[in-house]
Write a protein that holds these residues in place. Sequence first.
Motif, PDB file in Angstrom:
ATOM      1  N   MET A   1       0.834  -1.201   0.000  1.00 39.45           N
ATOM      2  CA  MET A   1       0.000   0.000   0.000  1.00 39.45           C
ATOM      3  C   MET A   1       0.873   1.256   0.000  1.00 39.45           C
ATOM      4  O   MET A   1       1.920   1.271   0.625  1.00 39.45           O
ATOM      5  CB  MET A   1      -0.891  -0.004   1.242  1.00 39.45           C
ATOM      6  N   GLY A   2       0.436   2.283  -0.725  1.00 37.30           N
ATOM      7  CA  GLY A   2       1.226   3.511  -0.794  1.00 37.30           C
ATOM      8  C   GLY A   2       1.320   4.208   0.553  1.00 37.30           C
ATOM      9  O   GLY A   2       0.363   4.243   1.314  1.00 37.30           O
ATOM     10  N   LYS A   3       2.481   4.760   0.830  1.00 31.33           N
ATOM     11  CA  LYS A   3       2.720   5.469   2.097  1.00 31.33           C
ATOM     12  C   LYS A   3       2.577   6.971   1.872  1.00 31.33           C
ATOM     13  O   LYS A   3       2.832   7.485   0.781  1.00 31.33           O
ATOM     14  CB  LYS A   3       4.149   5.211   2.578  1.00 31.33           C
ATOM     15  N   ASN A   4       2.218   7.666   2.956  1.00 34.57           N
ATOM     16  CA  ASN A   4       2.279   9.130   2.958  1.00 34.57           C
ATOM     17  C   ASN A   4       3.679   9.532   3.402  1.00 34.57           C
ATOM     18  O   ASN A   4       4.078   9.241   4.531  1.00 34.57           O
ATOM     19  CB  ASN A   4       1.251   9.724   3.924  1.00 34.57           C
ATOM     20  N   VAL A   5       4.386  10.168   2.497  1.00 32.50           N
ATOM     21  CA  VAL A   5       5.786  10.522   2.761  1.00 32.50           C
ATOM     22  C   VAL A   5       5.899  12.039   2.896  1.00 32.50           C
ATOM     23  O   VAL A   5       5.514  12.780   1.984  1.00 32.50           O
ATOM     24  CB  VAL A   5       6.696  10.031   1.612  1.00 32.50           C
ATOM     25  N   LEU A   6       6.394  12.490   4.031  1.00 35.83           N
ATOM     26  CA  LEU A   6       6.571  13.918   4.283  1.00 35.83           C
ATOM     27  C   LEU A   6       8.056  14.262   4.190  1.00 35.83           C
ATOM     28  O   LEU A   6       8.865  13.738   4.967  1.00 35.83           O
ATOM     29  CB  LEU A   6       6.053  14.271   5.685  1.00 35.83           C
ATOM     30  N   VAL A   7       8.401  15.124   3.235  1.00 37.41           N
ATOM     31  CA  VAL A   7       9.800  15.563   3.095  1.00 37.41           C
ATOM     32  C   VAL A   7       9.948  16.957   3.706  1.00 37.41           C
ATOM     33  O   VAL A   7       9.233  17.887   3.323  1.00 37.41           O
ATOM     34  CB  VAL A   7      10.228  15.612   1.611  1.00 37.41           C
ATOM     35  N   LEU A   8      10.863  17.087   4.645  1.00 31.54           N
ATOM     36  CA  LEU A   8      11.199  18.381   5.248  1.00 31.54           C
ATOM     37  C   LEU A   8      12.572  18.777   4.732  1.00 31.54           C
ATOM     38  O   LEU A   8      13.594  18.253   5.197  1.00 31.54           O
ATOM     39  CB  LEU A   8      11.205  18.267   6.774  1.00 31.54           C
ATOM     40  N   ASN A   9      12.597  19.636   3.713  1.00 29.31           N
ATOM     41  CA  ASN A   9      13.862  20.056   3.116  1.00 29.31           C
ATOM     42  C   ASN A   9      14.326  21.354   3.772  1.00 29.31           C
ATOM     43  O   ASN A   9      13.698  22.400   3.609  1.00 29.31           O
ATOM     44  CB  ASN A   9      13.680  20.249   1.603  1.00 29.31           C
ATOM     45  N   ASP A  80       3.359   8.648   7.122  1.00 30.99           N
ATOM     46  CA  ASP A  80       3.892   7.334   7.522  1.00 30.99           C
ATOM     47  C   ASP A  80       5.419   7.382   7.586  1.00 30.99           C
ATOM     48  O   ASP A  80       6.037   6.615   8.304  1.00 30.99           O
ATOM     49  CB  ASP A  80       3.499   6.263   6.494  1.00 30.99           C
ATOM     50  N   VAL A  81       5.978   8.257   6.761  1.00 31.09           N
ATOM     51  CA  VAL A  81       7.448   8.372   6.672  1.00 31.09           C
ATOM     52  C   VAL A  81       7.828   9.848   6.708  1.00 31.09           C
ATOM     53  O   VAL A  81       7.238  10.658   5.984  1.00 31.09           O
ATOM     54  CB  VAL A  81       7.977   7.742   5.365  1.00 31.09           C
ATOM     55  N   VAL A  82       8.795  10.192   7.561  1.00 32.90           N
ATOM     56  CA  VAL A  82       9.312  11.561   7.646  1.00 32.90           C
ATOM     57  C   VAL A  82      10.730  11.562   7.070  1.00 32.90           C
ATOM     58  O   VAL A  82      11.576  10.782   7.519  1.00 32.90           O
ATOM     59  CB  VAL A  82       9.368  12.047   9.111  1.00 32.90           C
ATOM     60  N   VAL A  83      10.944  12.421   6.085  1.00 30.10           N
ATOM     61  CA  VAL A  83      12.270  12.507   5.458  1.00 30.10           C
ATOM     62  C   VAL A  83      12.941  13.801   5.908  1.00 30.10           C
ATOM     63  O   VAL A  83      12.450  14.896   5.603  1.00 30.10           O
ATOM     64  CB  VAL A  83      12.156  12.478   3.918  1.00 30.10           C
ATOM     65  N   GLU A 185      16.800   4.860  -5.071  1.00 31.31           N
ATOM     66  CA  GLU A 185      16.546   3.464  -4.630  1.00 31.31           C
ATOM     67  C   GLU A 185      15.913   3.434  -3.248  1.00 31.31           C
ATOM     68  O   GLU A 185      15.020   2.624  -2.989  1.00 31.31           O
ATOM     69  CB  GLU A 185      17.856   2.667  -4.620  1.00 31.31           C
ATOM     70  N   LEU A 186      16.360   4.329  -2.378  1.00 26.84           N
ATOM     71  CA  LEU A 186      15.782   4.378  -1.024  1.00 26.84           C
ATOM     72  C   LEU A 186      14.298   4.780  -1.107  1.00 26.84           C
ATOM     73  O   LEU A 186      13.450   4.192  -0.424  1.00 26.84           O
ATOM     74  CB  LEU A 186      16.579   5.365  -0.159  1.00 26.84           C
ATOM     75  N   GLY A 187      14.000   5.756  -1.942  1.00 26.44           N
ATOM     76  CA  GLY A 187      12.600   6.168  -2.128  1.00 26.44           C
ATOM     77  C   GLY A 187      11.740   5.030  -2.639  1.00 26.44           C
ATOM     78  O   GLY A 187      10.597   4.831  -2.207  1.00 26.44           O
ATOM     79  N   ALA A 188      12.310   4.250  -3.546  1.00 27.15           N
ATOM     80  CA  ALA A 188      11.559   3.132  -4.147  1.00 27.15           C
ATOM     81  C   ALA A 188      11.419   1.960  -3.190  1.00 27.15           C
ATOM     82  O   ALA A 188      10.543   1.112  -3.370  1.00 27.15           O
ATOM     83  CB  ALA A 188      12.251   2.684  -5.433  1.00 27.15           C
ATOM     84  N   SER A 189      12.279   1.932  -2.163  1.00 30.22           N
ATOM     85  CA  SER A 189      12.318   0.754  -1.283  1.00 30.22           C
ATOM     86  C   SER A 189      11.418   0.897  -0.054  1.00 30.22           C
ATOM     87  O   SER A 189      11.358  -0.016   0.764  1.00 30.22           O
ATOM     88  CB  SER A 189      13.761   0.513  -0.798  1.00 30.22           C
ATOM     89  N   LEU A 190      10.743   2.032   0.098  1.00 28.65           N
ATOM     90  CA  LEU A 190       9.951   2.273   1.321  1.00 28.65           C
ATOM     91  C   LEU A 190       8.893   1.209   1.499  1.00 28.65           C
ATOM     92  O   LEU A 190       8.187   0.851   0.556  1.00 28.65           O
ATOM     93  CB  LEU A 190       9.270   3.653   1.246  1.00 28.65           C
ATOM     94  N   ARG A 191       8.783   0.732   2.716  1.00 26.84           N
ATOM     95  CA  ARG A 191       7.771  -0.285   3.054  1.00 26.84           C
ATOM     96  C   ARG A 191       6.889   0.242   4.154  1.00 26.84           C
ATOM     97  O   ARG A 191       7.372   0.862   5.068  1.00 26.84           O
ATOM     98  CB  ARG A 191       8.434  -1.578   3.533  1.00 26.84           C
TER      99      ARG A 191
END
Length: 191
Positions: A1-9, A80-83, A185-191
Motif C-alpha cells: 500500500m502507498g505510504k504518505n511521505v513527508l519531506v522536510l527540506n 507514515d514516513v518523515v524525510v 533506490e531508497l525512495g523506491a524501497s519504502l515499506r
Amino acid sequence: MGKNVLVLNGSPRRNGNTAALVDAFAEGAAQAGHDVVRFDVALMDIAPCRGCLGGGADADSPCVQKDDMDAVYAAYRAADVVVLASPMYCWSVTAQEKAVLDRLFALMEAGMRAAEAAAAEAGGKGCVLLMPAEEDTERNFAPVVSYYEVLCERMGWRDLGRVLAGGVYRVGDIAGNPALDDARELGASLR
Ligand SMILES: Cc1cc2nc3c(=O)[nH]c(=O)nc-3n(C[C@H](O)[C@H](O)[C@H](O)COP(=O)(O)O)c2cc1C
C-alpha cells in the motif's frame, strides 16, 4: 500500500544539492506508488521555538506561534514516513530544519506523545536522512548521525535509511553523484 511521505527540506538553496537528493528520492517513491508531500521549510515562515511550554491547547494548531508550522503539523500527523533532508551546517542540520524539529514539541504538548508511543509500538513512522556536505569523512558525519539516531529513538521513528553525500559544496556539485541513485533506490524501497 502507498505510504504518505513527508519531506522536510531544510536547505535555503532552492536548487541545491539537498534539492537534488530530494528530487531523486521523491522520484523513486512516486514510482513505487507512494504519495510525497514536500516542504521547503527554509523558504517558509517558520519561527524558532520560544520555549514557552504553553502549547497544546489546540490540537490542530498546537503552538502559540501562528505561522507555516500549522501546515507541517497536519502533514506530520498524516505521514507514515518523515524525510529529514538538509545540508550539513556546522555538523548538524540547518537552523531552519532544526526549528521545525523543535516546534514538533508542541504536538507532544497536545497529547501526541501518547499517540506516538502507541504508534511506535504498532510500527511507528519511518524516517529517512538525506544530507549533502562538503567534507566526505566518517568523522565529519559522526555528530549528525548520532543526533539522527537519538532523534529516531526518542521520537519513536524507525530508521529506513540514510544517504550521506560528502564531497559536494556548490550548487550542482552533486550532478552525476552515485548518492542520487542511492536516494532514488531508497525512495523506491519504502515499506
Ligand atoms: C553555514 C554553512 C555551514 C556548513 N557546515 C558544513 C560542515 O559542518 N561540514 C561540511 O562538510 N560541510 C558544511 N557546509 C557545506 C554544505 O553542507 C554543502 O555546501 C552542501 O552541499 C549544501 O547543500 P545545499 O546545496 O542543499 O544547500 C556548510 C555550508 C554552509 C553554508
